[in-house]
Design a protein around this motif. Structure first.
Motif, mmCIF file in Angstrom:
data_model
loop_
_atom_site.group_PDB
_atom_site.id
_atom_site.type_symbol
_atom_site.label_atom_id
_atom_site.label_comp_id
_atom_site.label_asym_id
_atom_site.label_seq_id
_atom_site.Cartn_x
_atom_site.Cartn_y
_atom_site.Cartn_z
ATOM 1 N N PHE A 298 0.803 -1.222 0.000
ATOM 2 C CA PHE A 298 0.000 0.000 0.000
ATOM 3 C C PHE A 298 0.838 1.276 0.000
ATOM 4 O O PHE A 298 0.442 2.285 0.583
ATOM 5 C CB PHE A 298 -0.990 -0.003 1.182
ATOM 6 C CG PHE A 298 -1.910 -1.195 1.166
ATOM 7 C CD1 PHE A 298 -3.019 -1.223 0.338
ATOM 8 C CD2 PHE A 298 -1.648 -2.306 1.950
ATOM 9 C CE1 PHE A 298 -3.864 -2.320 0.306
ATOM 10 C CE2 PHE A 298 -2.478 -3.413 1.921
ATOM 11 C CZ PHE A 298 -3.586 -3.420 1.093
ATOM 12 N N GLY A 299 1.991 1.221 -0.668
ATOM 13 C CA GLY A 299 2.766 2.452 -0.802
ATOM 14 C C GLY A 299 4.255 2.232 -0.662
ATOM 15 O O GLY A 299 4.811 1.255 -1.153
ATOM 16 N N SER A 300 4.897 3.141 0.032
ATOM 17 C CA SER A 300 6.343 3.137 0.218
ATOM 18 C C SER A 300 6.753 2.062 1.212
ATOM 19 O O SER A 300 5.894 1.415 1.835
ATOM 20 C CB SER A 300 6.787 4.506 0.739
ATOM 21 O OG SER A 300 6.339 4.664 2.081
ATOM 22 N N PRO A 301 8.067 1.853 1.422
ATOM 23 C CA PRO A 301 8.497 0.936 2.478
ATOM 24 C C PRO A 301 7.911 1.268 3.847
ATOM 25 O O PRO A 301 7.588 0.365 4.621
ATOM 26 C CB PRO A 301 10.021 1.082 2.451
ATOM 27 C CG PRO A 301 10.330 1.374 1.024
ATOM 28 C CD PRO A 301 9.214 2.269 0.576
ATOM 29 N N ARG B 111 3.898 -0.228 8.099
ATOM 30 C CA ARG B 111 2.625 0.012 8.780
ATOM 31 C C ARG B 111 1.616 -1.085 8.446
ATOM 32 O O ARG B 111 0.803 -1.478 9.297
ATOM 33 C CB ARG B 111 2.061 1.377 8.388
ATOM 34 C CG ARG B 111 0.758 1.705 9.098
ATOM 35 C CD ARG B 111 0.343 3.150 8.965
ATOM 36 N NE ARG B 111 -0.881 3.403 9.723
ATOM 37 C CZ ARG B 111 -2.106 3.390 9.207
ATOM 38 N NH1 ARG B 111 -2.283 3.158 7.916
ATOM 39 N NH2 ARG B 111 -3.155 3.614 9.967
ATOM 40 N N THR B 112 1.656 -1.571 7.213
ATOM 41 C CA THR B 112 0.763 -2.662 6.820
ATOM 42 C C THR B 112 0.940 -3.866 7.733
ATOM 43 O O THR B 112 -0.047 -4.478 8.182
ATOM 44 C CB THR B 112 1.024 -3.052 5.359
ATOM 45 O OG1 THR B 112 0.628 -1.966 4.506
ATOM 46 C CG2 THR B 112 0.256 -4.301 4.969
ATOM 47 N N LEU C 11 3.543 -9.834 0.368
ATOM 48 C CA LEU C 11 3.814 -8.586 -0.336
ATOM 49 C C LEU C 11 4.412 -8.939 -1.686
ATOM 50 O O LEU C 11 5.235 -9.851 -1.785
ATOM 51 C CB LEU C 11 4.799 -7.719 0.448
ATOM 52 C CG LEU C 11 4.371 -7.303 1.857
ATOM 53 C CD1 LEU C 11 5.561 -6.730 2.612
ATOM 54 C CD2 LEU C 11 3.247 -6.286 1.784
ATOM 55 N N GLU C 12 4.050 -8.206 -2.727
ATOM 56 C CA GLU C 12 4.522 -8.534 -4.068
ATOM 57 C C GLU C 12 5.461 -7.470 -4.609
ATOM 58 O O GLU C 12 5.504 -6.345 -4.104
ATOM 59 C CB GLU C 12 3.338 -8.734 -5.009
ATOM 60 C CG GLU C 12 2.485 -7.498 -5.204
ATOM 61 C CD GLU C 12 1.100 -7.834 -5.728
ATOM 62 O OE1 GLU C 12 0.763 -7.343 -6.816
ATOM 63 O OE2 GLU C 12 0.358 -8.574 -5.047
ATOM 64 N N ASP C 13 6.174 -7.845 -5.667
ATOM 65 C CA ASP C 13 7.172 -6.934 -6.237
ATOM 66 C C ASP C 13 6.680 -6.207 -7.486
ATOM 67 O O ASP C 13 7.482 -5.728 -8.290
ATOM 68 C CB ASP C 13 8.486 -7.670 -6.530
ATOM 69 C CG ASP C 13 8.335 -8.878 -7.442
ATOM 70 O OD1 ASP C 13 7.220 -9.088 -7.985
ATOM 71 O OD2 ASP C 13 9.324 -9.612 -7.618
ATOM 72 N N GLN C 14 5.376 -6.087 -7.636
ATOM 73 C CA GLN C 14 4.835 -5.285 -8.736
ATOM 74 C C GLN C 14 4.933 -3.791 -8.410
ATOM 75 O O GLN C 14 5.087 -3.391 -7.253
ATOM 76 C CB GLN C 14 3.373 -5.634 -8.992
ATOM 77 C CG GLN C 14 3.139 -6.935 -9.727
ATOM 78 C CD GLN C 14 1.730 -7.002 -10.292
ATOM 79 O OE1 GLN C 14 1.249 -6.073 -10.938
ATOM 80 N NE2 GLN C 14 1.063 -8.131 -10.054
ATOM 81 N N VAL C 15 4.809 -2.992 -9.452
ATOM 82 C CA VAL C 15 4.697 -1.549 -9.274
ATOM 83 C C VAL C 15 3.236 -1.196 -9.064
ATOM 84 O O VAL C 15 2.339 -1.993 -9.324
ATOM 85 C CB VAL C 15 5.251 -0.776 -10.491
ATOM 86 C CG1 VAL C 15 6.713 -1.130 -10.749
ATOM 87 C CG2 VAL C 15 4.416 -1.056 -11.743
ATOM 88 N N ASN C 16 2.998 0.005 -8.580
ATOM 89 C CA ASN C 16 1.633 0.521 -8.477
ATOM 90 C C ASN C 16 1.286 1.335 -9.713
ATOM 91 O O ASN C 16 2.130 2.115 -10.180
ATOM 92 C CB ASN C 16 1.503 1.405 -7.223
ATOM 93 C CG ASN C 16 1.367 0.582 -5.955
ATOM 94 O OD1 ASN C 16 0.612 -0.383 -5.914
ATOM 95 N ND2 ASN C 16 2.115 0.956 -4.932
ATOM 96 N N ALA D 87 9.059 -4.201 6.111
ATOM 97 C CA ALA D 87 7.958 -5.015 6.621
ATOM 98 C C ALA D 87 8.424 -5.908 7.761
ATOM 99 O O ALA D 87 7.784 -5.973 8.827
ATOM 100 C CB ALA D 87 7.378 -5.856 5.489
ATOM 101 N N VAL D 88 9.532 -6.588 7.578
ATOM 102 C CA VAL D 88 10.038 -7.506 8.599
ATOM 103 C C VAL D 88 10.409 -6.749 9.871
ATOM 104 O O VAL D 88 10.186 -7.230 10.993
ATOM 105 C CB VAL D 88 11.230 -8.304 8.052
ATOM 106 C CG1 VAL D 88 11.902 -9.103 9.164
ATOM 107 C CG2 VAL D 88 10.781 -9.240 6.927
#
Length: 306
Positions: free
Chosen positions: A100-103, A108-109, A123-128, A153-154
């Motif tokens: 849902f955005g930046s690192p 926060r996710t 979490l995936e490695d696609q672009v938004n 995230a970790v």
């Protein structure tokens, strides 16, 4: 004792169960649930029961009447995930898209999904804006950007048993070897499991297994780019988990469309009764009798005097 309201298994125990399942050597089967009621059915099938529940971002988006292109928000996903996770004693893995955005958003996710009672996310490695993993036209961020996303995230994880899974969509964009290289980098960045999206054949699944040491997750979605491998095939290859992300939604929507067409043409639903879940079965899933007994035992006092 199984409580009437809620389930007997704590969130911490659900997370521990998912973690132990991934390390058990047995394939963990996680059918998709787009509502708490569907999750209850997932948990009720067996024995042996399914090992967990999966919440698909695509199914949640569709249930909101939206395409799977990153339109849903963290708030919407976490709220739906919390309701589904609370419906059963099985661990629930949820699709967190690109974080849902930046690192910082990815960090926060993780915090929000932990608070919501989920056992893990990917979490995936696609672009938004992202695309469904089995559609053409996808783009991926650089491996370095995804590593940064994963490390953030970790770092936000408080429960070490909360599973952070990294999904790579690179096989269809950069090729299989590049996807495997990315998966290695993602595991080094702290990912507990790798989601190998949109692999084209059995050989690709086998190559991932031979190259990656951490647990692997397979996506057995219908009408996609991957063959629909059986649980025996995936187990033999050495995969640790499998999701069926949109299967229940597709089954439900097919039946709903067929039923509405019958009502539209025939003017009655009487011919559909044998295709419906009976009231008694729904009441059993919802534990009407347990609630009734609880209500009677709890509110059994009388007021005396005036």
């Amino acid at each position: 004792m199984n409580p009437v309201v809620g389930v007997a298994v704590s969130v911490a125990d659900k997370r521990a169960a998912l973690r132990a399942g991934l390390d058990s050597g047995r394939l963990q089967r996680l059918p998709g649930a787009f509502s708490p009621l569907v999750a209850k059915v997932v948990a009720d099938i067996g024995p042996p029961r399914f090992e967990g529940v999966y919440v698909s971002g695509g199914a949640l988006a569709a249930n909101l009447g939206l395409p799977d292109i990153g339109l849903t928000t963290l708030t919407e996903v976490a709220a739906s995930g919390a309701q589904i996770a609370a419906a059963t004693d099985l661990p629930t893995l949820i699709d967190a898209d690109t974080g849902f955005g930046s690192p910082l958003n990815a960090a926060r996710t993780i915090s929000v999904l932990e608070e919501a009672g989920l056992a893990g996310c990917h979490l995936e490695d696609q672009v938004n804006p992202k695309r469904c993993g089995h559609l053409d036209g996808k783009s991926v961020v650089s491996a370095a950007d995804m590593v940064q996303r994963l490390r953030a995230a970790v770092s936000a994880r408080r429960d070490p048993n909360f599973v952070v899974c990294a999904r790579t969509d690179a096989a269809g964009v950069e090729g299989l070897h590049a996807a495997i290289d990315r998966a290695r980098a993602y595991a080094d960045a702290g990912a507990d499991m790798i989601f190998t999206e949109a692999l084209a054949d059995v050989a690709a699944f086998e190559k991932f297994r031979a190259a990656i040491d951490v647990p692997l997750l397979a996506n057995m979605t219908e009408f996609g780019k991957s063959p629909l491998l059986t649980t025996r095939q995936l187990s033999d290859i050495g995969y640790n988990a499998v999701i069926y992300p949109v299967t229940t939604l597709r089954l439900a929507m097919f039946a709903i469309e067929a039923g509405l067409r019958e009502i539209h043409s025939a003017g009655t639903q009487s011919s559909l009764l044998e295709q419906m879940q009976h009231r008694d079965r729904l009441y059993a899933l919802l534990r009407y009798q347990d609630y009734n007994e609880f209500d009677t035992q709890t509110y059994n006092f009388t007021l005396e005097g005036g």
